[in-house]
Enzyme design. Sequence first.
Site, mmCIF file in Angstrom:
data_model
loop_
_atom_site.group_PDB
_atom_site.id
_atom_site.type_symbol
_atom_site.label_atom_id
_atom_site.label_comp_id
_atom_site.label_asym_id
_atom_site.label_seq_id
_atom_site.Cartn_x
_atom_site.Cartn_y
_atom_site.Cartn_z
ATOM 1 N N SER A 97 -2.731 21.416 -26.140
ATOM 2 C CA SER A 97 -2.939 22.854 -26.052
ATOM 3 C C SER A 97 -3.634 23.369 -27.314
ATOM 4 C CB SER A 97 -1.603 23.558 -25.794
ATOM 5 O OG SER A 97 -1.798 24.894 -25.411
ATOM 6 N N ASP B 287 -2.276 24.222 -14.107
ATOM 7 C CA ASP B 287 -1.903 24.751 -15.416
ATOM 8 C C ASP B 287 -2.134 26.263 -15.416
ATOM 9 O OD1 ASP B 287 -1.794 25.545 -18.096
ATOM 10 O OD2 ASP B 287 -2.716 23.703 -18.825
ATOM 11 N N HIS C 29 0.937 22.742 -17.383
ATOM 12 C CA HIS C 29 0.508 22.831 -18.773
ATOM 13 C C HIS C 29 1.216 21.822 -19.662
ATOM 14 C CE1 HIS C 29 -1.387 24.572 -22.233
ATOM 15 N NE2 HIS C 29 -0.236 24.824 -22.811
#
Length: 261
Positions: free
Chosen positions: A103, A200, A229
Amino acid sequence: MALLTSERFIREDGETIAYLRRGGKSPGVVWLGGFHSDMNGTKAQALDVWAESRGRACLRFDYYGHGASSGAFRDGTITRWRGDALAVLDRLCDGPQVLVGSSMGAWIALLAALARPEKVAALLLLAPAADFTEALIWERMSPEIRREIMERGEWQRPSVYGDGPYPITRALIEDGRRRRLLGAPIALDCPVHIIQGMKDPDVPWQHALKLVENLSGNPTLTLVKNGDHRLSTPEDLARIAAALDAILAVAPAVIPGGAMR
Protein backbone atom coordinates in the site's frame (compact mmCIF):
# COMPACT_ATOMS: atom_id res chain seq x y z
CA MET A 1 11.03 -20.23 14.39
CA ALA A 2 13.79 -18.16 16.00
CA LEU A 3 12.28 -15.17 17.80
CA LEU A 4 13.67 -11.70 17.12
CA THR A 5 14.27 -8.90 19.61
CA SER A 6 13.22 -5.40 18.64
CA GLU A 7 16.12 -2.99 18.22
CA ARG A 8 16.29 0.76 17.69
CA PHE A 9 18.53 3.32 16.09
CA ILE A 10 18.49 7.07 16.54
CA ARG A 11 18.06 9.39 13.59
CA GLU A 12 19.86 12.71 13.33
CA ASP A 13 16.92 14.59 14.84
CA GLY A 14 16.85 12.34 17.92
CA GLU A 15 13.82 10.29 16.89
CA THR A 16 14.14 6.50 17.14
CA ILE A 17 13.26 3.88 14.53
CA ALA A 18 12.32 0.43 15.83
CA TYR A 19 13.22 -2.58 13.72
CA LEU A 20 13.47 -6.38 13.65
CA ARG A 21 16.39 -7.87 11.77
CA ARG A 22 17.01 -11.48 10.77
CA GLY A 23 20.44 -12.45 9.50
CA GLY A 24 20.88 -14.42 6.31
CA LYS A 25 22.17 -14.40 2.79
CA SER A 26 21.90 -11.49 0.39
CA PRO A 27 20.13 -9.92 -1.30
CA GLY A 28 17.99 -9.49 1.79
CA VAL A 29 14.37 -8.40 1.88
CA VAL A 30 13.12 -5.22 3.52
CA TRP A 31 9.48 -4.80 4.52
CA LEU A 32 7.85 -1.39 4.06
CA GLY A 33 4.42 -1.35 5.66
CA GLY A 34 1.33 0.63 4.89
CA PHE A 35 -0.25 3.80 6.24
CA HIS A 36 -1.01 3.45 9.96
CA SER A 37 0.33 -0.14 10.09
CA ASP A 38 3.36 -1.64 11.82
CA MET A 39 6.07 -4.28 11.37
CA ASN A 40 4.07 -7.01 13.13
CA GLY A 41 1.21 -7.32 10.65
CA THR A 42 0.22 -10.59 8.99
CA LYS A 43 2.17 -10.05 5.76
CA ALA A 44 5.24 -8.72 7.59
CA GLN A 45 5.38 -11.76 9.85
CA ALA A 46 4.79 -14.09 6.91
CA LEU A 47 7.70 -12.44 5.12
CA ASP A 48 9.93 -13.16 8.11
CA VAL A 49 8.83 -16.81 8.16
CA TRP A 50 9.57 -17.06 4.45
CA ALA A 51 13.02 -15.48 4.94
CA GLU A 52 13.95 -17.83 7.77
CA SER A 53 12.92 -20.87 5.73
CA ARG A 54 15.16 -19.72 2.85
CA GLY A 55 18.07 -18.57 5.00
CA ARG A 56 17.50 -15.08 3.63
CA ALA A 57 18.19 -11.82 5.47
CA CYS A 58 15.03 -9.90 6.41
CA LEU A 59 14.46 -6.51 7.97
CA ARG A 60 11.21 -4.97 9.17
CA PHE A 61 10.82 -1.51 10.72
CA ASP A 62 8.25 1.00 11.90
CA TYR A 63 8.08 4.45 10.36
CA TYR A 64 8.10 7.58 12.51
CA GLY A 65 4.82 7.74 14.43
CA HIS A 66 4.04 4.07 13.74
CA GLY A 67 4.26 1.01 15.99
CA ALA A 68 7.24 1.04 18.35
CA SER A 69 9.05 3.97 16.74
CA SER A 70 9.00 7.42 18.31
CA GLY A 71 6.96 10.40 17.16
CA ALA A 72 3.30 11.26 16.73
CA PHE A 73 1.51 9.77 13.73
CA ARG A 74 -0.18 13.07 12.92
CA ASP A 75 3.23 14.69 12.45
CA GLY A 76 4.31 12.23 9.78
CA THR A 77 4.56 12.95 6.06
CA ILE A 78 5.58 11.02 2.95
CA THR A 79 8.91 12.84 2.97
CA ARG A 80 9.52 11.91 6.60
CA TRP A 81 8.67 8.24 6.02
CA ARG A 82 10.78 8.17 2.85
CA GLY A 83 13.63 9.46 5.01
CA ASP A 84 13.07 6.62 7.48
CA ALA A 85 13.32 4.06 4.67
CA LEU A 86 16.51 5.63 3.32
CA ALA A 87 18.04 5.69 6.81
CA VAL A 88 17.25 1.97 7.20
CA LEU A 89 18.85 1.16 3.84
CA ASP A 90 21.92 3.27 4.58
CA ARG A 91 22.53 2.16 8.16
CA LEU A 92 21.19 -1.37 8.47
CA CYS A 93 21.49 -3.04 5.07
CA ASP A 94 24.55 -4.43 3.30
CA GLY A 95 24.32 -4.40 -0.47
CA PRO A 96 21.21 -4.29 -2.66
CA GLN A 97 17.90 -5.35 -1.10
CA VAL A 98 14.53 -6.52 -2.38
CA LEU A 99 12.03 -3.96 -1.13
CA VAL A 100 8.58 -5.39 -0.38
CA GLY A 101 6.16 -2.50 -0.09
CA SER A 102 2.50 -2.76 0.84
CA SER A 103 0.00 0.00 0.00
CA MET A 104 1.69 3.26 1.09
CA GLY A 105 4.85 1.21 1.58
CA ALA A 106 4.94 0.61 -2.17
CA TRP A 107 5.03 4.39 -2.75
CA ILE A 108 7.82 4.68 -0.18
CA ALA A 109 9.66 1.78 -1.87
CA LEU A 110 9.48 3.50 -5.25
CA LEU A 111 10.76 6.77 -3.79
CA ALA A 112 13.58 4.93 -2.01
CA ALA A 113 14.55 3.07 -5.18
CA LEU A 114 14.75 6.33 -7.11
CA ALA A 115 16.92 7.88 -4.39
CA ARG A 116 19.16 4.83 -3.79
CA PRO A 117 19.17 2.71 -6.96
CA GLU A 118 22.44 1.07 -5.90
CA LYS A 119 20.74 -0.25 -2.75
CA VAL A 120 17.76 -1.88 -4.50
CA ALA A 121 17.90 -5.24 -6.29
CA ALA A 122 14.17 -5.48 -7.04
CA LEU A 123 10.73 -4.30 -5.92
CA LEU A 124 7.71 -6.37 -4.94
CA LEU A 125 4.74 -4.02 -4.59
CA LEU A 126 1.47 -5.15 -2.99
CA ALA A 127 -1.65 -3.07 -3.70
CA PRO A 128 0.64 -0.13 -4.51
CA ALA A 129 -0.84 3.16 -3.33
CA ALA A 130 1.47 5.55 -5.16
CA ASP A 131 0.24 9.16 -4.82
CA PHE A 132 -2.54 7.95 -2.52
CA THR A 133 -2.79 11.20 -0.55
CA GLU A 134 -3.99 12.97 -3.68
CA ALA A 135 -5.46 10.33 -5.97
CA LEU A 136 -7.09 8.07 -3.38
CA ILE A 137 -7.85 10.44 -0.49
CA TRP A 138 -8.10 14.10 -1.51
CA GLU A 139 -9.87 13.46 -4.81
CA ARG A 140 -12.50 11.33 -3.01
CA MET A 141 -13.21 13.91 -0.31
CA SER A 142 -16.25 16.12 -0.14
CA PRO A 143 -15.77 19.90 -0.28
CA GLU A 144 -16.70 20.05 3.42
CA ILE A 145 -13.94 17.65 4.46
CA ARG A 146 -11.40 19.43 2.26
CA ARG A 147 -12.34 22.72 3.91
CA GLU A 148 -11.92 21.19 7.37
CA ILE A 149 -8.43 19.97 6.50
CA MET A 150 -7.33 23.28 5.04
CA GLU A 151 -8.83 25.45 7.77
CA ARG A 152 -8.40 23.28 10.90
CA GLY A 153 -5.28 21.42 9.78
CA GLU A 154 -6.66 17.88 9.98
CA TRP A 155 -9.65 15.57 9.64
CA GLN A 156 -10.30 12.32 11.50
CA ARG A 157 -10.68 9.59 8.89
CA PRO A 158 -12.77 6.53 9.86
CA SER A 159 -11.21 3.12 9.30
CA VAL A 160 -12.81 -0.23 8.49
CA TYR A 161 -9.69 -2.07 9.69
CA GLY A 162 -10.10 -1.43 13.42
CA ASP A 163 -7.14 0.98 13.62
CA GLY A 164 -8.94 4.31 13.39
CA PRO A 165 -10.14 6.91 13.21
CA TYR A 166 -6.84 8.60 12.48
CA PRO A 167 -5.86 12.09 11.33
CA ILE A 168 -5.41 13.16 7.73
CA THR A 169 -3.46 16.40 8.01
CA ARG A 170 -2.97 19.37 5.74
CA ALA A 171 0.78 18.77 5.99
CA LEU A 172 0.36 15.19 4.75
CA ILE A 173 -1.73 16.27 1.76
CA GLU A 174 0.56 19.15 0.78
CA ASP A 175 3.73 17.12 1.21
CA GLY A 176 2.26 14.23 -0.77
CA ARG A 177 1.74 16.56 -3.72
CA ARG A 178 5.46 17.24 -3.78
CA ARG A 179 6.22 13.50 -3.89
CA ARG A 180 3.80 12.42 -6.63
CA LEU A 181 5.10 9.94 -9.19
CA LEU A 182 2.21 9.15 -11.52
CA GLY A 183 1.78 11.14 -14.69
CA ALA A 184 5.48 11.08 -15.58
CA PRO A 185 8.02 8.34 -16.39
CA ILE A 186 9.39 6.48 -13.36
CA ALA A 187 12.91 5.55 -14.39
CA LEU A 188 13.92 2.39 -12.53
CA ASP A 189 16.31 -0.25 -13.85
CA CYS A 190 15.50 -2.93 -11.26
CA PRO A 191 12.84 -5.64 -11.73
CA VAL A 192 9.37 -4.68 -10.45
CA HIS A 193 6.57 -7.15 -9.66
CA ILE A 194 3.14 -5.84 -8.63
CA ILE A 195 0.39 -7.91 -6.99
CA GLN A 196 -3.00 -6.24 -6.95
CA GLY A 197 -6.43 -7.41 -5.82
CA MET A 198 -9.35 -6.64 -8.11
CA LYS A 199 -11.75 -6.32 -5.16
CA ASP A 200 -9.61 -3.79 -3.33
CA PRO A 201 -11.88 -0.94 -2.13
CA ASP A 202 -8.94 1.29 -1.17
CA VAL A 203 -6.61 0.95 -4.15
CA PRO A 204 -8.57 0.13 -7.33
CA TRP A 205 -6.80 -2.24 -9.71
CA GLN A 206 -6.92 0.48 -12.35
CA HIS A 207 -4.60 2.50 -10.13
CA ALA A 208 -2.01 -0.27 -10.41
CA LEU A 209 -2.33 -0.10 -14.20
CA LYS A 210 -1.43 3.60 -14.09
CA LEU A 211 1.72 2.71 -12.21
CA VAL A 212 2.62 0.02 -14.76
CA GLU A 213 2.14 2.53 -17.58
CA ASN A 214 4.56 4.97 -15.95
CA LEU A 215 7.26 2.50 -14.94
CA SER A 216 10.23 2.02 -17.23
CA GLY A 217 11.41 -1.43 -18.20
CA ASN A 218 9.02 -4.38 -18.21
CA PRO A 219 7.21 -4.61 -14.86
CA THR A 220 5.16 -7.68 -14.01
CA LEU A 221 1.54 -7.23 -12.87
CA THR A 222 -0.41 -10.02 -11.19
CA LEU A 223 -4.12 -9.32 -10.79
CA VAL A 224 -5.93 -11.38 -8.15
CA LYS A 225 -9.59 -11.56 -9.13
CA ASN A 226 -10.92 -12.00 -5.58
CA GLY A 227 -8.09 -10.20 -3.82
CA ASP A 228 -8.84 -7.40 -1.36
CA HIS A 229 -6.57 -4.66 -0.04
CA ARG A 230 -4.93 -6.71 2.66
CA LEU A 231 -3.82 -9.62 0.42
CA SER A 232 -3.36 -11.66 3.61
CA THR A 233 -5.23 -14.91 2.95
CA PRO A 234 -3.15 -18.12 2.89
CA GLU A 235 -3.45 -18.09 -0.89
CA ASP A 236 -2.27 -14.47 -1.06
CA LEU A 237 0.70 -15.19 1.22
CA ALA A 238 1.67 -18.17 -0.93
CA ARG A 239 1.46 -15.95 -4.01
CA ILE A 240 3.75 -13.37 -2.38
CA ALA A 241 6.24 -16.09 -1.41
CA ALA A 242 6.25 -17.47 -4.95
CA ALA A 243 6.85 -14.00 -6.38
CA LEU A 244 9.82 -13.51 -4.04
CA ASP A 245 11.24 -16.90 -4.97
CA ALA A 246 11.01 -15.97 -8.65
CA ILE A 247 12.61 -12.56 -8.10
CA LEU A 248 15.50 -13.96 -6.08
CA ALA A 249 16.09 -16.83 -8.49
CA VAL A 250 17.48 -14.27 -10.94
CA ALA A 251 18.77 -11.61 -8.53
CA PRO A 252 22.57 -11.41 -8.26
CA ALA A 253 24.04 -12.64 -4.98
CA VAL A 254 26.19 -10.38 -2.85
CA ILE A 255 29.44 -11.78 -1.50
CA PRO A 256 31.46 -10.43 1.45
CA GLY A 257 33.01 -7.06 0.68
CA GLY A 258 30.00 -5.85 -1.29
CA ALA A 259 30.87 -7.45 -4.65
CA MET A 260 28.17 -9.13 -6.69
CA ARG A 261 28.16 -12.36 -8.62
